[in-house]
Motif scaffolding. Structure first.
Motif, short mmCIF file in Angstrom:
data_model
loop_
_atom_site.label_atom_id
_atom_site.label_comp_id
_atom_site.label_asym_id
_atom_site.label_seq_id
_atom_site.Cartn_x
_atom_site.Cartn_y
_atom_site.Cartn_z
N MET A 61 -4.93 -5.07 -9.02
CA MET A 61 -4.45 -3.89 -9.74
C MET A 61 -3.30 -4.27 -10.67
SD MET A 61 -4.63 -1.63 -6.21
CE MET A 61 -4.23 0.01 -6.83
N GLU A 112 8.75 -8.59 3.46
CA GLU A 112 8.21 -8.20 4.77
C GLU A 112 6.71 -8.44 4.82
OE1 GLU A 112 8.46 -3.94 5.47
OE2 GLU A 112 8.17 -3.50 3.34
N PHE A 131 -0.01 -5.90 5.57
CA PHE A 131 0.52 -5.66 4.23
C PHE A 131 1.81 -6.44 4.04
CE2 PHE A 131 3.24 -2.31 6.04
CZ PHE A 131 4.35 -2.33 5.22
N ARG A 144 5.22 -6.98 1.27
CA ARG A 144 6.00 -6.47 0.13
C ARG A 144 6.98 -7.55 -0.28
NH1 ARG A 144 11.04 -4.06 -0.32
NH2 ARG A 144 11.23 -4.08 1.95
N GLY A 145 7.18 -7.70 -1.58
CA GLY A 145 8.12 -8.70 -2.05
C GLY A 145 8.39 -8.54 -3.52
N LYS A 197 8.05 -6.40 -8.58
CA LYS A 197 7.82 -6.21 -7.15
C LYS A 197 6.33 -6.00 -6.90
CE LYS A 197 9.55 -1.73 -8.50
NZ LYS A 197 9.47 -2.13 -9.94
N TYR A 198 5.89 -6.21 -5.67
CA TYR A 198 4.46 -6.13 -5.38
C TYR A 198 4.19 -5.69 -3.95
CZ TYR A 198 4.88 -10.39 -2.62
OH TYR A 198 5.24 -11.30 -1.66
N ILE A 199 3.00 -5.17 -3.74
CA ILE A 199 2.43 -5.02 -2.41
C ILE A 199 1.06 -5.69 -2.40
CG2 ILE A 199 1.38 -3.37 -0.79
CD1 ILE A 199 3.76 -1.55 -1.23
N VAL A 243 -2.20 -6.33 0.24
CA VAL A 243 -2.85 -6.04 1.51
C VAL A 243 -3.82 -7.18 1.80
CG1 VAL A 243 -4.35 -4.45 2.78
CG2 VAL A 243 -2.65 -3.55 1.16
N ARG A 295 -6.18 -6.36 -1.47
CA ARG A 295 -5.66 -5.46 -2.51
C ARG A 295 -4.37 -6.10 -3.01
NH1 ARG A 295 -9.90 -4.26 -0.77
NH2 ARG A 295 -10.51 -2.39 0.37
N ASP A 296 -4.09 -5.99 -4.30
CA ASP A 296 -2.87 -6.60 -4.85
C ASP A 296 -2.42 -5.76 -6.03
OD1 ASP A 296 -0.86 -8.56 -4.92
OD2 ASP A 296 -1.94 -9.76 -6.39
N ILE A 297 -1.20 -5.24 -5.94
CA ILE A 297 -0.65 -4.40 -7.01
C ILE A 297 0.79 -4.82 -7.27
CG2 ILE A 297 -0.01 -2.56 -5.37
CD1 ILE A 297 -0.56 -0.54 -7.67
N TRP A 298 1.19 -4.81 -8.53
CA TRP A 298 2.56 -5.18 -8.86
C TRP A 298 2.99 -4.41 -10.11
CZ3 TRP A 298 -1.80 -8.05 -9.77
CH2 TRP A 298 -2.02 -8.53 -11.06
N ASN A 299 4.31 -4.36 -10.31
CA ASN A 299 4.83 -3.79 -11.54
C ASN A 299 6.19 -4.41 -11.86
OD1 ASN A 299 6.92 -2.23 -10.28
ND2 ASN A 299 5.45 -0.61 -9.82
N MET A 324 8.62 2.22 -5.33
CA MET A 324 8.56 1.08 -6.26
C MET A 324 7.99 1.54 -7.61
SD MET A 324 7.08 -1.39 -3.18
CE MET A 324 7.06 -2.98 -4.01
N PRO A 363 7.29 1.71 -11.66
CA PRO A 363 7.22 0.70 -12.71
C PRO A 363 8.42 0.80 -13.65
CG PRO A 363 5.54 2.40 -13.04
CD PRO A 363 6.25 2.73 -11.77
N HIS A 364 8.83 -0.34 -14.17
CA HIS A 364 9.89 -0.41 -15.19
C HIS A 364 11.22 0.11 -14.68
CE1 HIS A 364 6.76 -1.82 -17.72
NE2 HIS A 364 6.04 -0.76 -17.47
N LYS A 389 -2.98 3.69 -11.10
CA LYS A 389 -3.46 3.42 -9.74
C LYS A 389 -2.26 3.20 -8.82
CE LYS A 389 -4.27 -0.96 -12.02
NZ LYS A 389 -3.50 -0.47 -13.21
N ILE A 403 -0.84 2.15 -4.51
CA ILE A 403 -1.00 1.90 -3.08
C ILE A 403 0.18 2.55 -2.38
CG2 ILE A 403 -0.85 0.15 -1.25
CD1 ILE A 403 -2.68 -1.62 -2.88
N ILE A 417 3.88 2.26 -4.41
CA ILE A 417 3.92 1.49 -5.67
C ILE A 417 2.77 1.95 -6.55
CG2 ILE A 417 2.62 -0.43 -4.62
CD1 ILE A 417 4.24 -2.33 -6.50
N TRP A 418 3.03 2.02 -7.84
CA TRP A 418 1.98 2.43 -8.78
C TRP A 418 2.20 1.73 -10.11
CZ3 TRP A 418 6.20 5.29 -7.34
CH2 TRP A 418 7.01 5.83 -8.32
N ASN A 419 1.16 1.72 -10.94
CA ASN A 419 1.29 1.21 -12.30
C ASN A 419 0.24 1.86 -13.20
OD1 ASN A 419 -1.12 -0.40 -12.26
ND2 ASN A 419 -0.01 -2.08 -11.28
#
Lengths: 144, 144
Positions: free
Chosen positions: A46, A80, A89, A91-92, A112-114, A116, A129-133, B46, B48-49, B112, B114, B131-133
């Motif tokens: 994501m 964590e 899951f 987070r970092g 930052k990201y989560i 799963v 699952r992988d999401i970051w912003n 979390m 974005p931006h 999207k 999580i 978290i979203w983006n």
């Protein structure tokens, strides 16, 4: 080294550490197939400012396009990891330098990201699952 | 209605549905305290931006600032919820319209997310990580 906050068995945590390390190595090596290979077959990646990539084939395609534009210097810091039965899951935070292959100045980002992870047969784990912003402000219109 | 993909007991899933519904209502009502109240005391939001907001006080502060700038029209569509013992994770998509309180045209975004939920005493659940983006391209420099 201070270990991140965690729940789960030492074996599961160490296995997840190895998946994360391989993920980081793949990005720094510009190896899109190795990056995608850390995901489950039905994994969902994501990225910000793009639609989700659903399934390993889509993930490999997007990652290849991204890595075609930039060589990367990439690092993660884990806050964590919580393991529970089939899922875990994490987070970092991340720091990345994008060096345009077409030339021009490098771009730096941090955020930052989560992630799963999902347990696989044989006591292994993969990213599911992988999401970051980004922590950086959204670019605005140029000052008038 | 087609139910999202899920694992977990009907009771847990319905409780999480109610937390999500209250979260959506809080955003549409512009109620930052109610939004923050759906998080655990040590919850991590979390956006974005912006840096992560750690703990409910920080979440309420950031949310109040955000809602001071915009009135919101907000909706979620859930793709999956997986409940495992103490933790659950949810993946889905959002659509939001931001109406600037200072005037000017509304801004629309879609993306999207999580959300990780944590089980609380008394069989209740709260949001623990969120978290979203955006799916929309990063604004670029104006065309030359």
């Amino acid at each position: 080294m201070t270990r991140y906050e965690h729940t789960g068995s030492e074996r599961d945590l160490e296995t997840i550490d190895r998946v994360r390390e391989a993920h980081v190595v793949a990005l720094n090596a510009g190896d899109a197939e190795a990056w995608a290979g850390k995901f489950t077959d039905d994994g969902v990646q994501m990225p910000p400012h793009a639609p989700a990539n659903i399934g390993r084939t889509a993930i490999a395609g997007w990652s290849k396009g991204f890595m075609g534009l930039f060589s990367l210097e990439f690092a993660l810091a884990v806050d964590e990891v919580h393991v529970q039965a089939e899922w875990a899951f994490e987070r970092g935070t991340y720091a990345i330098t994008l060096n345009p292959k077409a030339g021009g100045p490098p771009m730096q980002d941090a955020g930052k990201y989560i992630t799963v992870y999902q347990r696989q047969p044989g006591a292994s784990w993969r990213m599911a699952r992988d999401i970051w912003n980004s922590d950086n402000p959204l670019p605005g219109p140029p000052a008038g």
